[in-house]
Design an enzyme around this catalytic site. Structure first.
Site, PDB file in Angstrom:
ATOM      1  N   GLY A 150       7.345  -2.236   6.101  1.00  0.00           N
ATOM      2  CA  GLY A 150       8.723  -2.712   6.015  1.00  0.00           C
ATOM      3  C   GLY A 150       9.723  -1.824   6.713  1.00  0.00           C
ATOM      4  O   GLY A 150       9.418  -0.712   7.147  1.00  0.00           O
ATOM      5  N   GLU A 151      10.943  -2.352   6.859  1.00  0.00           N
ATOM      6  CA  GLU A 151      12.049  -1.611   7.468  1.00  0.00           C
ATOM      7  C   GLU A 151      13.022  -1.238   6.345  1.00  0.00           C
ATOM      8  O   GLU A 151      13.747  -2.099   5.835  1.00  0.00           O
ATOM      9  CB  GLU A 151      12.731  -2.492   8.526  1.00  0.00           C
ATOM     10  CG  GLU A 151      14.066  -1.979   9.027  1.00  0.00           C
ATOM     11  CD  GLU A 151      14.057  -0.517   9.461  1.00  0.00           C
ATOM     12  OE1 GLU A 151      13.223  -0.115  10.277  1.00  0.00           O
ATOM     13  OE2 GLU A 151      14.912   0.254   8.938  1.00  0.00           O
ATOM     14  N   CYS A 180      -2.351   5.250  10.358  1.00  0.00           N
ATOM     15  CA  CYS A 180      -1.323   4.361  10.894  1.00  0.00           C
ATOM     16  C   CYS A 180      -1.948   3.134  11.535  1.00  0.00           C
ATOM     17  O   CYS A 180      -2.829   3.267  12.369  1.00  0.00           O
ATOM     18  CB  CYS A 180      -0.583   5.080  12.021  1.00  0.00           C
ATOM     19  SG  CYS A 180       0.879   5.868  11.509  1.00  0.00           S
ATOM     20  N   SER A 209      12.242   5.586  14.914  1.00  0.00           N
ATOM     21  CA  SER A 209      11.105   5.081  15.696  1.00  0.00           C
ATOM     22  C   SER A 209      11.605   4.715  17.085  1.00  0.00           C
ATOM     23  O   SER A 209      11.991   3.574  17.324  1.00  0.00           O
ATOM     24  CB  SER A 209      10.499   3.857  14.998  1.00  0.00           C
ATOM     25  OG  SER A 209       9.927   4.248  13.780  1.00  0.00           O
ATOM     26  N   SER A 251      12.503   6.439   7.512  1.00  0.00           N
ATOM     27  CA  SER A 251      12.164   6.130   8.897  1.00  0.00           C
ATOM     28  C   SER A 251      12.674   4.737   9.237  1.00  0.00           C
ATOM     29  O   SER A 251      12.449   3.786   8.496  1.00  0.00           O
ATOM     30  CB  SER A 251      10.640   6.184   9.070  1.00  0.00           C
ATOM     31  OG  SER A 251      10.276   5.807  10.384  1.00  0.00           O
ATOM     32  N   HIS A 307      10.069   5.490  20.524  1.00  0.00           N
ATOM     33  CA  HIS A 307       8.926   4.942  21.261  1.00  0.00           C
ATOM     34  C   HIS A 307       9.149   4.680  22.749  1.00  0.00           C
ATOM     35  O   HIS A 307       8.199   4.353  23.465  1.00  0.00           O
ATOM     36  CB  HIS A 307       8.385   3.661  20.604  1.00  0.00           C
ATOM     37  CG  HIS A 307       8.083   3.824  19.152  1.00  0.00           C
ATOM     38  ND1 HIS A 307       7.322   4.860  18.673  1.00  0.00           N
ATOM     39  CD2 HIS A 307       8.449   3.101  18.071  1.00  0.00           C
ATOM     40  CE1 HIS A 307       7.224   4.760  17.345  1.00  0.00           C
ATOM     41  NE2 HIS A 307       7.914   3.716  16.960  1.00  0.00           N
ATOM     42  N   ASN A 309      -2.862   3.912  16.666  1.00  0.00           N
ATOM     43  CA  ASN A 309      -4.064   3.442  15.979  1.00  0.00           C
ATOM     44  C   ASN A 309      -4.263   1.963  16.271  1.00  0.00           C
ATOM     45  O   ASN A 309      -3.452   1.142  15.850  1.00  0.00           O
ATOM     46  CB  ASN A 309      -3.937   3.649  14.467  1.00  0.00           C
ATOM     47  CG  ASN A 309      -4.072   5.115  14.121  1.00  0.00           C
ATOM     48  OD1 ASN A 309      -5.055   5.763  14.473  1.00  0.00           O
ATOM     49  ND2 ASN A 309      -3.065   5.660  13.472  1.00  0.00           N
ATOM     50  N   GLU A 356       0.819  -1.210   0.000  1.00  0.00           N
ATOM     51  CA  GLU A 356       0.000   0.000   0.000  1.00  0.00           C
ATOM     52  C   GLU A 356       0.855   1.263   0.000  1.00  0.00           C
ATOM     53  O   GLU A 356       1.947   1.303   0.543  1.00  0.00           O
ATOM     54  CB  GLU A 356      -0.965  -0.029   1.178  1.00  0.00           C
ATOM     55  CG  GLU A 356      -2.054  -1.058   0.906  1.00  0.00           C
ATOM     56  CD  GLU A 356      -3.151  -1.057   1.929  1.00  0.00           C
ATOM     57  OE1 GLU A 356      -4.288  -0.765   1.560  1.00  0.00           O
ATOM     58  OE2 GLU A 356      -2.881  -1.347   3.092  1.00  0.00           O
ATOM     59  N   CYS A 372       3.564   8.380   1.125  1.00  0.00           N
ATOM     60  CA  CYS A 372       4.138   7.418   2.070  1.00  0.00           C
ATOM     61  C   CYS A 372       4.345   6.088   1.343  1.00  0.00           C
ATOM     62  O   CYS A 372       3.399   5.487   0.839  1.00  0.00           O
ATOM     63  CB  CYS A 372       3.181   7.269   3.247  1.00  0.00           C
ATOM     64  SG  CYS A 372       3.752   6.077   4.438  1.00  0.00           S
ATOM     65  N   CYS A 393       7.849  -5.308  16.076  1.00  0.00           N
ATOM     66  CA  CYS A 393       7.395  -4.248  16.981  1.00  0.00           C
ATOM     67  C   CYS A 393       5.986  -4.588  17.444  1.00  0.00           C
ATOM     68  O   CYS A 393       5.098  -4.866  16.629  1.00  0.00           O
ATOM     69  CB  CYS A 393       7.441  -2.896  16.276  1.00  0.00           C
ATOM     70  SG  CYS A 393       9.083  -2.514  15.622  1.00  0.00           S
ATOM     71  N   CYS A 440       7.139  -7.353   7.114  1.00  0.00           N
ATOM     72  CA  CYS A 440       8.271  -6.803   7.867  1.00  0.00           C
ATOM     73  C   CYS A 440       8.877  -7.903   8.729  1.00  0.00           C
ATOM     74  O   CYS A 440       8.162  -8.718   9.298  1.00  0.00           O
ATOM     75  CB  CYS A 440       7.814  -5.643   8.758  1.00  0.00           C
ATOM     76  SG  CYS A 440       9.203  -4.743   9.496  1.00  0.00           S
ATOM     77  N   CYS A 486       2.673  -2.763  16.198  1.00  0.00           N
ATOM     78  CA  CYS A 486       2.519  -2.586  14.760  1.00  0.00           C
ATOM     79  C   CYS A 486       1.924  -3.844  14.148  1.00  0.00           C
ATOM     80  O   CYS A 486       2.454  -4.946  14.329  1.00  0.00           O
ATOM     81  CB  CYS A 486       3.888  -2.293  14.138  1.00  0.00           C
ATOM     82  SG  CYS A 486       3.815  -2.197  12.348  1.00  0.00           S
TER      83      CYS A 486
HETATM   84  N1  SAH Z   1      10.114   0.226   9.890  1.00  0.00           N
HETATM   85  C1  SAH Z   1      10.271   1.642   9.842  1.00  0.00           C
HETATM   86  C2  SAH Z   1       9.300   2.357   8.930  1.00  0.00           C
HETATM   87  C3  SAH Z   1       7.850   2.012   9.005  1.00  0.00           C
HETATM   88  S1  SAH Z   1       6.998   2.361  10.444  1.00  0.00           S
HETATM   89  C4  SAH Z   1      10.219   2.208  11.225  1.00  0.00           C
HETATM   90  O1  SAH Z   1      10.066   1.451  12.179  1.00  0.00           O
HETATM   91  O2  SAH Z   1      10.418   3.403  11.397  1.00  0.00           O
HETATM   92  C5  SAH Z   1       6.697   4.035  10.500  1.00  0.00           C
HETATM   93  C6  SAH Z   1       5.988   4.405  11.790  1.00  0.00           C
HETATM   94  O3  SAH Z   1       4.696   3.770  11.849  1.00  0.00           O
HETATM   95  C7  SAH Z   1       6.668   3.967  13.075  1.00  0.00           C
HETATM   96  O4  SAH Z   1       7.417   4.974  13.637  1.00  0.00           O
HETATM   97  C8  SAH Z   1       5.489   3.718  14.010  1.00  0.00           C
HETATM   98  O5  SAH Z   1       5.416   4.722  14.958  1.00  0.00           O
HETATM   99  C9  SAH Z   1       4.270   3.872  13.176  1.00  0.00           C
HETATM  100  N2  SAH Z   1       3.261   2.866  13.547  1.00  0.00           N
HETATM  101  C10 SAH Z   1       3.268   1.554  13.337  1.00  0.00           C
HETATM  102  N3  SAH Z   1       2.158   0.980  13.808  1.00  0.00           N
HETATM  103  C11 SAH Z   1       1.431   1.984  14.355  1.00  0.00           C
HETATM  104  C12 SAH Z   1       0.183   2.047  15.001  1.00  0.00           C
HETATM  105  N4  SAH Z   1      -0.562   0.957  15.169  1.00  0.00           N
HETATM  106  N5  SAH Z   1      -0.262   3.248  15.421  1.00  0.00           N
HETATM  107  C13 SAH Z   1       0.477   4.355  15.216  1.00  0.00           C
HETATM  108  N6  SAH Z   1       1.672   4.352  14.623  1.00  0.00           N
HETATM  109  C14 SAH Z   1       2.147   3.183  14.198  1.00  0.00           C
END
Ligand code: SAH
Length: 369
Positions: free
Chosen positions: A167-168, A342, A221, A199, A223, A299, A94, A107, A118, A114, A121
């Protein structure tokens, strides 16, 4: 056996120059083709008017310009647009477009699924299928531009790109670097380094190599401000703990202009990482890092154990950081009605056993509160 055609979306300007040199053509041909492909958004060699007929013919026999197919195109009430894109092997990814006053952010995904885990996520739950190719990464921008800006001469609608989709990106290092080189190239998209953001969850060795390869903006990221909590939320922290990550961030920013800042992403999880005490701790660990903080309301997705922090909590958390001298932005949720916020994206991937797996997540809007 019929040879598969090479997709010109896979080529950086330098690689295309080498490709033409090998064919005995002049390198300036590469510049011409790059402009047709990425500035004019063409996919038909007949449209390339300043290229000789013979070369056009030769190119159309051995190469192609082909982006992903649109499986679903959704537009939210707030203008956010989400595409489910089908790749050649049937996997779907997506891409989200977020229009705002004076700018438009795309985006982009870097992998199918991935490999990281995390816990907040939903993409993590779906597992990892494969890396995207350069053509599949830049193809998201190529396609979105064609769909959003049918006339290449009209005003630019995609002003920013964030590698914040599925993905990362640092675990698909070479392809992501090549795709970002195309984004930055003046003959292609000509985006400034401030408007292309990668990111990462903190793959430290790859982060240390990033700066030498391409100049882009960085989002981390984070957190959590300590290893005990971050180990739980972002398990790659067990391999590359916070101290190593923040040292790498400092190296990344070293020697850059004083006004330049990286972004610290911080998802707001109710009763997990949103207390006053943790805000104070975060301010301390970020003391020497040239960073602004991006608070992201969580989210929720089905079966998650987490809840979103209340607005009051987010405001209080922000105030503590601001009082400590940090710049803080709270990301606003957009596109919820089309599941584009998100944690809400649901693509489809086929894993190696051809099982169909639903998965989710991407980024959305960034506004000041
Ligand atoms: N893997 C990379 C890029 C993708 S994630 C990374 O970790 O940075 C990009 C952002 O999506 C992350 O910083 C995370 O904060 C956000 N994200 C993932 N799941 C989420 C969720 N359920 N609610 C809000 N933000 C989320």
């Amino acid at each position: 056996m019929a040879q598969t055609k090479k997709n010109l979306l896979d080529y950086t300007p330098d690689k295309l120059k080498a490709f033409f040199l090998e064919k005995g053509e002049k390198p300036f041909r590469a510049t011409q083709i790059i402009k047709w492909v990425h500035q004019q958004s063409v996919d038909n060699f007949d449209d390339m008017l300043n290229v000789s007929k013979a070369l056009r013919q030769q190119l159309s026999e051995t190469t192609e310009i082909r982006g992903p197919d649109v499986a679903i195109d959704n537009i939210s009430d707030d203008g956010t647009r989400k595409w489910l894109l089908r790749l050649d092997d049937g996997n779907c990814i997506e891409t989200v477009y977020i229009p705002e006053d004076g700018r438009g952010t795309l985006c982009i995904s870097s992998q199918v699924g991935c490999a990281l885990d995390c816990t907040f996520c939903s993409t993590a739950r779906q597992g990892f299928n494969r890396n995207l190719t350069v053509a599949e990464i830049i193809g998201q921008l190529w396609l979105a531009k064609r769909l959003l800006q049918p006339n290449p001469e009209s005003e630019r609608v995609i002003s920013n790109v964030v590698m914040m989709g599925m993905g990362e990106p640092l675990l698909n290092f070479d392809n992501v670097i090549d795709a970002m080189k195309i984004m930055l190239d003046d003959n292609a998209y000509g985006l400034s380094k401030r408007r292309v953001t990668l990111s990462t969850s903190g793959v430290v060795p790859a982060l240390d190599r990033l700066r030498d390869q391409v100049e882009v903006s960085l989002a981390i990221s984070l957190h959590a401000p300590n290893n005990a909590l971050r180990d739980q939320l972002v398990p790659i922290n067990r391999k590359y703990p916070i101290e190593q990550l923040l040292d790498s961030c400092k190296r990344f920013m070293h020697g850059k202009a004083a006004r330049e800042r990286l972004t610290i992403e911080y998802v707001m999880l109710h009763d997990i990482n949103d207390s006053d005490e943790i805000a104070h701790e975060l301010a301390v660990v970020l003391k020497d890092v040239p960073a602004k903080v991006n608070l992201i309301p969580f989210n929720p997705f089905p079966e998650t154990r987490y809840k979103r922090s209340s607005n009051n909590r987010i405001h209080r958390f922000r105030d503590i950081l601001v009082e400590a001298g940090l710049t803080v932005i709270t990301r606003k949720t957009r596109g919820e009605d089309i599941d584009a916020a998100c944690g809400q994206l649901a693509g489809k991937i086929s894993d190696r056993s051809r099982r169909e797996i639903h998965f989710a997540r991407i980024e959305k809007n960034i506004v000041k509160t």
